[in-house]
Design an enzyme around this catalytic site. Structure first.
Site, PDB file in Angstrom:
ATOM      1  N   ILE A 242       0.865  -1.181   0.000  1.00  0.00           N
ATOM      2  CA  ILE A 242       0.000   0.000   0.000  1.00  0.00           C
ATOM      3  C   ILE A 242       0.905   1.236   0.000  1.00  0.00           C
ATOM      4  O   ILE A 242       0.977   1.992   0.967  1.00  0.00           O
ATOM      5  CB  ILE A 242      -0.982  -0.064   1.182  1.00  0.00           C
ATOM      6  CG1 ILE A 242      -2.059   1.023   1.062  1.00  0.00           C
ATOM      7  CG2 ILE A 242      -0.250  -0.065   2.522  1.00  0.00           C
ATOM      8  CD1 ILE A 242      -3.075   0.719  -0.014  1.00  0.00           C
ATOM      9  N   HIS A 243       1.526   1.463  -1.151  1.00  0.00           N
ATOM     10  CA  HIS A 243       2.654   2.388  -1.300  1.00  0.00           C
ATOM     11  C   HIS A 243       2.492   3.728  -0.562  1.00  0.00           C
ATOM     12  O   HIS A 243       3.235   4.048   0.352  1.00  0.00           O
ATOM     13  CB  HIS A 243       2.871   2.692  -2.791  1.00  0.00           C
ATOM     14  CG  HIS A 243       3.062   1.477  -3.645  1.00  0.00           C
ATOM     15  ND1 HIS A 243       4.231   0.736  -3.639  1.00  0.00           N
ATOM     16  CD2 HIS A 243       2.230   0.874  -4.527  1.00  0.00           C
ATOM     17  CE1 HIS A 243       4.106  -0.262  -4.486  1.00  0.00           C
ATOM     18  NE2 HIS A 243       2.911  -0.217  -5.035  1.00  0.00           N
ATOM     19  N   ASP A 244       1.526   4.530  -1.000  1.00  0.00           N
ATOM     20  CA  ASP A 244       1.472   5.926  -0.550  1.00  0.00           C
ATOM     21  C   ASP A 244       1.196   6.068   0.937  1.00  0.00           C
ATOM     22  O   ASP A 244       1.608   7.048   1.561  1.00  0.00           O
ATOM     23  CB  ASP A 244       0.410   6.706  -1.339  1.00  0.00           C
ATOM     24  CG  ASP A 244       0.783   6.838  -2.808  1.00  0.00           C
ATOM     25  OD1 ASP A 244      -0.121   6.928  -3.642  1.00  0.00           O
ATOM     26  OD2 ASP A 244       1.999   6.851  -3.112  1.00  0.00           O
TER      27      ASP A 244
END
Ligand code: RIB
Ligand code: CA
Length: 314
Positions: A242-244
């Site tokens: 969940i990068h950001d």
């Protein structure tokens, strides 16, 4: 202690939505004074619409949203509907936004706001291509020493890239803007895919989030379920990065992250490696260590905190 003032520059994106909701669920620590949107995962009209839907979902339509640059400084926009779906936040079931965008262009807002706020008070978080911030720095270099820190999701080093073998999407889309920011001298913290790949969101966690039952939790879980479908060819388990959200997690709990000061430069010359974040891990160049590079995350601690904060939203 007063909440930290932040502007979030974003191209929603389901993972952008998690970063935004995570921040909006943490008002004691983070004061989101404005959101700026950029063309990235999907075109600007959609990233802007998506940002409005997300602040309305969280009951925070008081936060102004400014539309920015539709595309990169030099290259042609490359979008990522193959990851995020045609809307950019597929999975979300929400009414059309009723909140209007602000009339001012995001780049002008960034310049005006950074010049107006006390020096060193404002943090800028970039969750997409860095076009808006790069343009603001080019337009008004006096904002550079006034920014407390830029915390970005982007780049990669030992993990290479996810847009090309060498470049991560946000940097690849607008490497020239990233170059302006990375060479500016502004204090930088970079959550690259080397960091975000260790923040793997599991189906079990998504189910726990859904069970919270609030509209924000249920819709976040819906977005996560859609987002999770991409990547089975890359990741060995059902979990997905969940990068950001790692940007928000760093602001709230930096102790959860490995960190290392390095020189990071942006490769611009070769068609094979353009947009690569060249991380001088062993300091062989002697160049200024311009970036706090985030590494492995304490994933259990991260997801426990994010669940706790998302659960506070309506
Ligand atoms: O490479 C991941 C990044 O690209 C994330 O910010 C995602 O939202 C996309 O913009
Ligand atoms: Ca993004």
């Amino acid at each position: 202690m007063a909440a930290r003032k932040i502007i979030i520059d974003t191209d929603p994106g389901q993972d952008d939505a998690f970063a935004l909701l995570f921040a909006l669920g943490s008002p004691a620590e983070l004061d989101v004074i404005g959101i700026t949107t950029v063309g990235g995962n999907v075109p600007l009209a959609l990233t802007s619409r998506n940002a409005l839907q997300i602040v309305e979902l969280a009951g925070r339509s008081d936060i102004p949203v400014y539309a920015g640059c539709p595309g990169p400084m030099v290259k042609k926009l490359k979008t990522a509907e193959y990851v995020h779906g045609p809307t950019g936040i597929d999975g979300l079931e929400a009414p059309d936004p009723v909140t209007p965008l602000q009339p001012q262009h995001a780049v002008n807002y960034l310049v005006d706001k950074i010049m107006a706020e006390p020096e060193g008070d404002l943090t800028v978080c970039t969750l997409g291509p860095m076009t808006n911030l790069g343009m603001a720095m080019a337009m008004e270099p006096r904002i550079i020493p006034r920014i407390r820190e830029v915390v970005l999701m982007g780049g990669g080093f030992f993990q290479g890239g996810n847009a090309t073998p060498a470049a991560e999407f946000n940097i690849f889309v607008d490497p020239h803007a990233a170059h302006v920011v990375f060479e500016s001298g502004v204090p930088l913290t970079m959550a690259s895919i080397d960091c975000t790949y260790t923040a793997q969101m599991t189906p079990e966690w998504i189910n726990t989030l859904r069970a919270v039952g609030t509209r924000s939790a249920v819709q976040a879980a819906n977005m996560a379920d859609f987002f999770r479908r991409y990547g089975s060819h890359k990741f060995p388990t059902e979990a997905r990065p969940i990068h950001d959200a790692c940007v928000t997690g760093f602001l709230l709990a930096p102790h959860l992250f490995q960190q290392r000061l390095c020189n990071v430069s942006i490769e611009l010359m070769s068609p094979e490696t353009i947009g690569m974040t060249v991380v001088d891990w062993w300091h062989v160049t002697g160049r200024r260590k311009n970036c706090n590079v985030l590494g492995r995350i304490d994933s259990d601690g991260f997801f426990a905190l994010m669940l706790e904060r998302l659960s506070t939203l309506p």
